[in-house]
Write a protein that holds these residues in place. Structure first.
Motif, mmCIF file in Angstrom:
data_model
loop_
_atom_site.group_PDB
_atom_site.id
_atom_site.type_symbol
_atom_site.label_atom_id
_atom_site.label_comp_id
_atom_site.label_asym_id
_atom_site.label_seq_id
_atom_site.Cartn_x
_atom_site.Cartn_y
_atom_site.Cartn_z
ATOM 1 N N MET A 41 0.838 -1.295 0.189
ATOM 2 C CA MET A 41 -0.003 -0.029 -0.026
ATOM 3 C C MET A 41 0.823 1.462 -0.125
ATOM 4 S SD MET A 41 -2.759 1.078 -0.055
ATOM 5 C CE MET A 41 -4.472 0.534 0.400
ATOM 6 N N ARG A 42 1.967 1.118 0.722
ATOM 7 C CA ARG A 42 2.923 2.454 0.559
ATOM 8 C C ARG A 42 3.356 2.668 -0.494
ATOM 9 N NH1 ARG A 42 5.120 3.218 6.689
ATOM 10 N NH2 ARG A 42 3.992 1.710 7.598
ATOM 11 N N THR A 43 3.766 1.714 -1.339
ATOM 12 C CA THR A 43 4.354 1.887 -2.761
ATOM 13 C C THR A 43 3.297 2.398 -3.544
ATOM 14 O OG1 THR A 43 5.728 0.003 -2.491
ATOM 15 C CG2 THR A 43 5.303 0.871 -4.834
ATOM 16 N N ILE A 44 2.062 2.290 -3.459
ATOM 17 C CA ILE A 44 0.842 2.697 -4.210
ATOM 18 C C ILE A 44 0.612 4.236 -3.817
ATOM 19 C CG2 ILE A 44 -1.467 2.744 -4.712
ATOM 20 C CD1 ILE A 44 -1.201 -0.329 -4.564
ATOM 21 N N GLN A 45 0.639 4.485 -2.726
ATOM 22 C CA GLN A 45 0.586 6.002 -2.154
ATOM 23 C C GLN A 45 1.562 6.661 -2.600
ATOM 24 O OE1 GLN A 45 0.305 5.044 2.098
ATOM 25 N NE2 GLN A 45 -1.877 5.286 2.179
ATOM 26 N N ARG A 46 2.990 6.279 -2.461
ATOM 27 C CA ARG A 46 4.155 6.878 -3.067
ATOM 28 C C ARG A 46 3.957 7.215 -4.401
ATOM 29 N NH1 ARG A 46 7.795 3.639 -1.307
ATOM 30 N NH2 ARG A 46 8.185 2.524 -3.133
ATOM 31 N N GLU A 47 3.540 6.341 -5.457
ATOM 32 C CA GLU A 47 3.386 6.357 -6.623
ATOM 33 C C GLU A 47 2.468 7.630 -6.962
ATOM 34 O OE1 GLU A 47 2.722 2.808 -8.698
ATOM 35 O OE2 GLU A 47 4.799 2.171 -8.536
ATOM 36 N N VAL A 48 1.455 7.596 -6.299
ATOM 37 C CA VAL A 48 0.301 8.515 -6.424
ATOM 38 C C VAL A 48 0.782 9.845 -6.141
ATOM 39 C CG1 VAL A 48 -2.008 9.479 -5.894
ATOM 40 C CG2 VAL A 48 -1.626 6.901 -6.413
ATOM 41 N N SER A 49 1.498 9.961 -4.940
ATOM 42 C CA SER A 49 1.979 11.503 -4.498
ATOM 43 C C SER A 49 3.122 11.763 -5.483
ATOM 44 C CB SER A 49 2.369 11.272 -3.035
ATOM 45 O OG SER A 49 3.552 10.439 -2.805
ATOM 46 N N GLN A 50 3.798 10.984 -5.998
ATOM 47 C CA GLN A 50 4.950 11.668 -6.996
ATOM 48 C C GLN A 50 4.129 11.829 -8.374
ATOM 49 O OE1 GLN A 50 7.783 8.377 -6.444
ATOM 50 N NE2 GLN A 50 8.474 9.177 -4.607
ATOM 51 N N ILE A 73 -8.086 7.665 -9.414
ATOM 52 C CA ILE A 73 -9.317 7.985 -10.195
ATOM 53 C C ILE A 73 -10.705 7.468 -9.562
ATOM 54 C CG2 ILE A 73 -10.399 8.303 -12.344
ATOM 55 C CD1 ILE A 73 -7.584 7.477 -13.701
ATOM 56 N N GLU A 74 -11.532 8.448 -9.106
ATOM 57 C CA GLU A 74 -12.789 8.255 -8.771
ATOM 58 C C GLU A 74 -13.939 8.073 -10.201
ATOM 59 O OE1 GLU A 74 -16.292 10.228 -6.391
ATOM 60 O OE2 GLU A 74 -14.307 10.806 -5.676
ATOM 61 N N TRP A 75 -14.717 7.014 -9.927
ATOM 62 C CA TRP A 75 -15.429 6.467 -11.105
ATOM 63 C C TRP A 75 -17.123 6.660 -10.381
ATOM 64 C CZ3 TRP A 75 -13.263 6.366 -15.855
ATOM 65 C CH2 TRP A 75 -11.921 6.189 -15.965
ATOM 66 N N ALA A 76 -17.817 7.852 -10.725
ATOM 67 C CA ALA A 76 -19.137 7.911 -10.557
ATOM 68 C C ALA A 76 -19.219 7.638 -8.851
ATOM 69 C CB ALA A 76 -20.254 6.977 -11.102
ATOM 70 N N GLY A 77 -18.270 8.271 -8.026
ATOM 71 C CA GLY A 77 -18.363 7.885 -6.726
ATOM 72 C C GLY A 77 -18.634 6.629 -6.172
ATOM 73 N N GLU A 78 -18.379 5.369 -6.859
ATOM 74 C CA GLU A 78 -18.698 4.259 -6.387
ATOM 75 C C GLU A 78 -17.532 3.081 -6.778
ATOM 76 O OE1 GLU A 78 -22.222 2.616 -7.923
ATOM 77 O OE2 GLU A 78 -21.628 2.655 -10.084
ATOM 78 N N PHE A 79 -16.680 3.700 -7.655
ATOM 79 C CA PHE A 79 -15.595 2.761 -8.121
ATOM 80 C C PHE A 79 -14.218 3.699 -7.990
ATOM 81 C CE2 PHE A 79 -13.102 0.105 -11.308
ATOM 82 C CZ PHE A 79 -13.113 -1.089 -10.581
ATOM 83 N N TYR A 80 -13.311 3.136 -7.469
ATOM 84 C CA TYR A 80 -12.117 3.824 -7.506
ATOM 85 C C TYR A 80 -10.970 3.083 -8.133
ATOM 86 C CZ TYR A 80 -14.747 6.427 -4.389
ATOM 87 O OH TYR A 80 -15.629 6.994 -3.895
ATOM 88 N N THR A 81 -10.001 3.354 -8.899
ATOM 89 C CA THR A 81 -8.878 2.799 -9.460
ATOM 90 C C THR A 81 -7.640 3.712 -9.340
ATOM 91 O OG1 THR A 81 -8.905 4.044 -11.725
ATOM 92 C CG2 THR A 81 -10.021 1.755 -11.318
ATOM 93 N N VAL A 82 -6.428 2.678 -9.239
ATOM 94 C CA VAL A 82 -5.076 3.612 -9.169
ATOM 95 C C VAL A 82 -4.364 3.061 -10.477
ATOM 96 C CG1 VAL A 82 -2.814 3.724 -8.077
ATOM 97 C CG2 VAL A 82 -4.770 3.813 -6.618
ATOM 98 N N VAL A 83 -4.267 3.916 -11.301
ATOM 99 C CA VAL A 83 -3.600 3.403 -13.031
ATOM 100 C C VAL A 83 -2.140 4.250 -13.128
ATOM 101 C CG1 VAL A 83 -5.866 3.189 -13.733
ATOM 102 C CG2 VAL A 83 -4.671 5.159 -13.999
ATOM 103 N N ARG A 84 -1.680 3.546 -14.040
ATOM 104 C CA ARG A 84 -0.146 4.399 -14.349
ATOM 105 C C ARG A 84 -0.062 3.698 -15.903
ATOM 106 N NH1 ARG A 84 2.671 0.472 -10.613
ATOM 107 N NH2 ARG A 84 3.294 -1.211 -11.811
ATOM 108 N N SER A 85 0.732 4.427 -16.590
ATOM 109 C CA SER A 85 1.085 4.027 -18.170
ATOM 110 C C SER A 85 2.331 3.317 -17.837
ATOM 111 C CB SER A 85 1.255 5.139 -18.852
ATOM 112 O OG SER A 85 1.445 4.758 -20.173
ATOM 113 N N GLU A 86 2.970 2.446 -18.665
ATOM 114 C CA GLU A 86 4.039 1.517 -18.937
ATOM 115 C C GLU A 86 3.972 1.327 -20.323
ATOM 116 O OE1 GLU A 86 4.655 -1.563 -16.315
ATOM 117 O OE2 GLU A 86 4.203 -0.661 -14.555
ATOM 118 N N ASN A 87 5.529 1.275 -20.629
ATOM 119 C CA ASN A 87 5.688 0.867 -22.161
ATOM 120 C C ASN A 87 5.852 -0.775 -21.989
ATOM 121 O OD1 ASN A 87 5.921 3.699 -23.198
ATOM 122 N ND2 ASN A 87 8.256 3.758 -22.403
#
Length: 98
Positions: A1-10, A16-30
Motif C-alpha cells: 500500500m505504501r508503494t501505491i501511495q508513494r506512486e500517486v503522491s509522486q 481516479i474516482e468513477w461515479a463516486g462508487e468505483f476507484y482505481t489507481v492506474v499508471r502507464s508503462e511501455n
C-alpha cells in the motif's frame, strides 16, 4: 500500500474516482506491444460498467493493452469472459516475506 501511495503522491500513478462508487489507481508503462495501461488497484462496486468504460477510454487514448493486478483472478476472468472484455491470465507473481 505504501508503494501505491508513494506512486500517486509522486505523480507516477493516478487515483481516479468513477461515479463516486468505483476507484482505481492506474499508471502507464511501455510494453512490447506499445503503451500499456496498468490498473494497479481497484475497489468499489459496479466494477463491470466502469471497467468497460476504462477499456474504451484506454483504446481511444492509444493504449495497446491493459494489465491489471488482482489477488482474486478467477472472479475477474469470469466477469471478463461474460462481458467480452478479453482479459486473460498473463503472469503469476510469487513472493516471500523475509
Amino acid at each position: 500500500m505504501r508503494t501505491i501511495q508513494r506512486e500517486v503522491s509522486q505523480g507516477v500513478a493516478q487515483l481516479i474516482e468513477w461515479a463516486g462508487e468505483f476507484y482505481t489507481v492506474v499508471r502507464s508503462e511501455n510494453a512490447a506491444n506499445g503503451a500499456e495501461l496498468v490498473i494497479v488497484a481497484a475497489a468499489g462496486k459496479n466494477s463491470l460498467p466502469h471497467l468497460q468504460h476504462i477499456n474504451q477510454l484506454a483504446k481511444s487514448q492509444g493504449f495497446a493493452s491493459i494489465r491489471l493486478h488482482t489477488l482474486k483472478p478467477e472472479p475477474m476472468l469470469r466477469m471478463s469472459s461474460k462481458a467480452g472484455l478479453g482479459y486473460q491470465r498473463a503472469e503469476t507473481v510469487l513472493r516471500t516475506v523475509l
